[in-house]
Design a protein around this motif. Sequence first.
Motif, mmCIF file in Angstrom:
data_model
loop_
_atom_site.group_PDB
_atom_site.id
_atom_site.type_symbol
_atom_site.label_atom_id
_atom_site.label_comp_id
_atom_site.label_asym_id
_atom_site.label_seq_id
_atom_site.Cartn_x
_atom_site.Cartn_y
_atom_site.Cartn_z
ATOM 1 N N ARG A 117 0.823 -1.210 0.000
ATOM 2 C CA ARG A 117 0.000 0.000 0.000
ATOM 3 C C ARG A 117 0.854 1.255 0.000
ATOM 4 N N ARG A 118 2.090 1.148 0.508
ATOM 5 C CA ARG A 118 2.968 2.305 0.637
ATOM 6 C C ARG A 118 3.951 2.464 -0.524
ATOM 7 N N LEU A 119 4.122 1.454 -1.356
ATOM 8 C CA LEU A 119 5.207 1.471 -2.330
ATOM 9 C C LEU A 119 4.990 2.442 -3.478
ATOM 10 N N GLY A 120 3.772 2.592 -3.951
ATOM 11 C CA GLY A 120 3.491 3.555 -5.006
ATOM 12 C C GLY A 120 4.034 3.157 -6.360
ATOM 13 N N THR A 121 4.601 4.124 -7.080
ATOM 14 C CA THR A 121 4.959 3.960 -8.482
ATOM 15 C C THR A 121 5.889 2.786 -8.769
ATOM 16 N N PRO A 122 6.989 2.570 -8.017
ATOM 17 C CA PRO A 122 7.866 1.432 -8.346
ATOM 18 C C PRO A 122 7.114 0.102 -8.394
ATOM 19 N N TYR A 123 6.226 -0.100 -7.435
ATOM 20 C CA TYR A 123 5.462 -1.344 -7.431
ATOM 21 C C TYR A 123 4.495 -1.394 -8.614
ATOM 22 N N LEU A 124 3.865 -0.277 -8.935
ATOM 23 C CA LEU A 124 2.899 -0.251 -10.034
ATOM 24 C C LEU A 124 3.560 -0.533 -11.383
ATOM 25 N N ARG A 125 4.875 -0.345 -11.476
ATOM 26 C CA ARG A 125 5.600 -0.617 -12.722
ATOM 27 C C ARG A 125 6.182 -2.031 -12.768
ATOM 28 N N SER A 126 6.056 -2.777 -11.714
ATOM 29 C CA SER A 126 6.707 -4.090 -11.628
ATOM 30 C C SER A 126 5.924 -5.171 -12.364
ATOM 31 N N ASN A 127 6.625 -6.250 -12.702
ATOM 32 C CA ASN A 127 5.959 -7.427 -13.277
ATOM 33 C C ASN A 127 4.958 -8.019 -12.289
ATOM 34 N N SER A 128 5.330 -7.999 -11.021
ATOM 35 C CA SER A 128 4.454 -8.580 -10.012
ATOM 36 C C SER A 128 3.080 -7.926 -10.032
ATOM 37 N N HIS A 129 3.065 -6.604 -10.194
ATOM 38 C CA HIS A 129 1.776 -5.904 -10.234
ATOM 39 C C HIS A 129 1.084 -6.091 -11.584
ATOM 40 N N ASN A 130 1.831 -5.915 -12.661
ATOM 41 C CA ASN A 130 1.191 -5.884 -13.977
ATOM 42 C C ASN A 130 0.847 -7.266 -14.525
ATOM 43 N N LEU A 131 1.691 -8.262 -14.278
ATOM 44 C CA LEU A 131 1.438 -9.595 -14.822
ATOM 45 C C LEU A 131 0.639 -10.484 -13.895
ATOM 46 N N LEU A 132 0.573 -10.119 -12.612
ATOM 47 C CA LEU A 132 -0.172 -10.941 -11.656
ATOM 48 C C LEU A 132 -1.415 -10.215 -11.141
ATOM 49 N N VAL A 133 -1.214 -9.059 -10.512
ATOM 50 C CA VAL A 133 -2.340 -8.360 -9.875
ATOM 51 C C VAL A 133 -3.281 -7.760 -10.920
ATOM 52 N N ARG A 134 -2.765 -6.916 -11.807
ATOM 53 C CA ARG A 134 -3.625 -6.300 -12.829
ATOM 54 C C ARG A 134 -4.207 -7.348 -13.761
#
Length: 364
Positions: A117-134
């Motif tokens: 919840r605190r990470l912001g932009t770096p996390y939103l650009r990661s594979n973990s966010h884009n290929l798994l969460v999104r």
Amino acid sequence: MDGPPRRPAAMTEPSPPPAALRQQQWRALGLLCGLGLGLAPVAPDVCAALRTLVGADAAALFWLDAQGMPAGFFHEDSPAAVQDLFLNEFERLFSGPGETNVHTLARADGPRAGRLRRLGTPYLRSNSHNLLVRASGHRHTLDLRVEGSGRTHAVAMLFRASGAGFTAADEATLERTGGWLARAFGPPPGAAAELPGMASGPPGHVVLDAAGRPLYADEAATELLRQAHLAGLGLQSAASVPPPDLARRLGVAQPGSQARSAVPGGWLAVHRRDLQALSGGPVQELLTLQLQRPLEVAVVRRVLALPLSPLQGDIAALAGLGHARADCHRLAGVSEAALKKHLRAIFAATGADDWETLADQLRR
């Protein structure tokens, strides 16, 4: 067999659950995690409780090996392609620089809850966010590190598809569940009779060649492996086949060996044995797989469905879990007079007329 609560349709505006429902979910966490089975066998029920308590669209649990790497998981609504990526491509896609993954969340070098919840932009650009969460249709994530006995045992995550993100109050609620979740990795209180596991569904079979590599897997075995969600065994697509080192991954590298792996809803039991070869035919071996569901979880589900007070539910659970009636004084903290009063209510709700009958009814 009784099943866990079904996940509702995605919410547009999360709202706190009614007090009675919230209390029921805390009771569910306490009873299920208090069984001491780990989180895998109770994952569907625990995810439903976490999602309801915090107010989310979906929940997931990732249990870890001794090195803090994901050994398996349960996710309420991730697509098959996402599951395959996580299970088979974790190190290649999700462990590089800038990736905040389950392994990094398991490290005790940051807050126990709410790191994503605190990470912001770096996390939103990661594979973990884009290929798994999104890719699973989610936008917001809230995480919790589940600790106990000097190590991290699991990571819990909650997701929202749209609308407002998770708040500090949501984070505090999820962090509060950590104490209950940690109980899943400790011994259950008191000694009770060991309840047998319940085989679920037909056994599956995999034929191995002389080198121990899979030659053939029947439909039942393929489905069991697909539902196991074990690292390296993503078989979600129609073209997926068991890996060459399947026997090693399942813990039966040696002929004649048996093993059991924690999977969502129970354990995947595997037995490796010789096949009788035809005259002059090649030497082959057979893996027999079957899902074992713990009877204890079925008992807890049935107790939670009864119209009982929390204390009465605890007493009923003691019967179903194999405790003697006399154990109630120590484990439930009730006097003999109070126990008689509560048992009258329990017997009225269940139709049982004594302790033994109550235990039998809760185990059916």
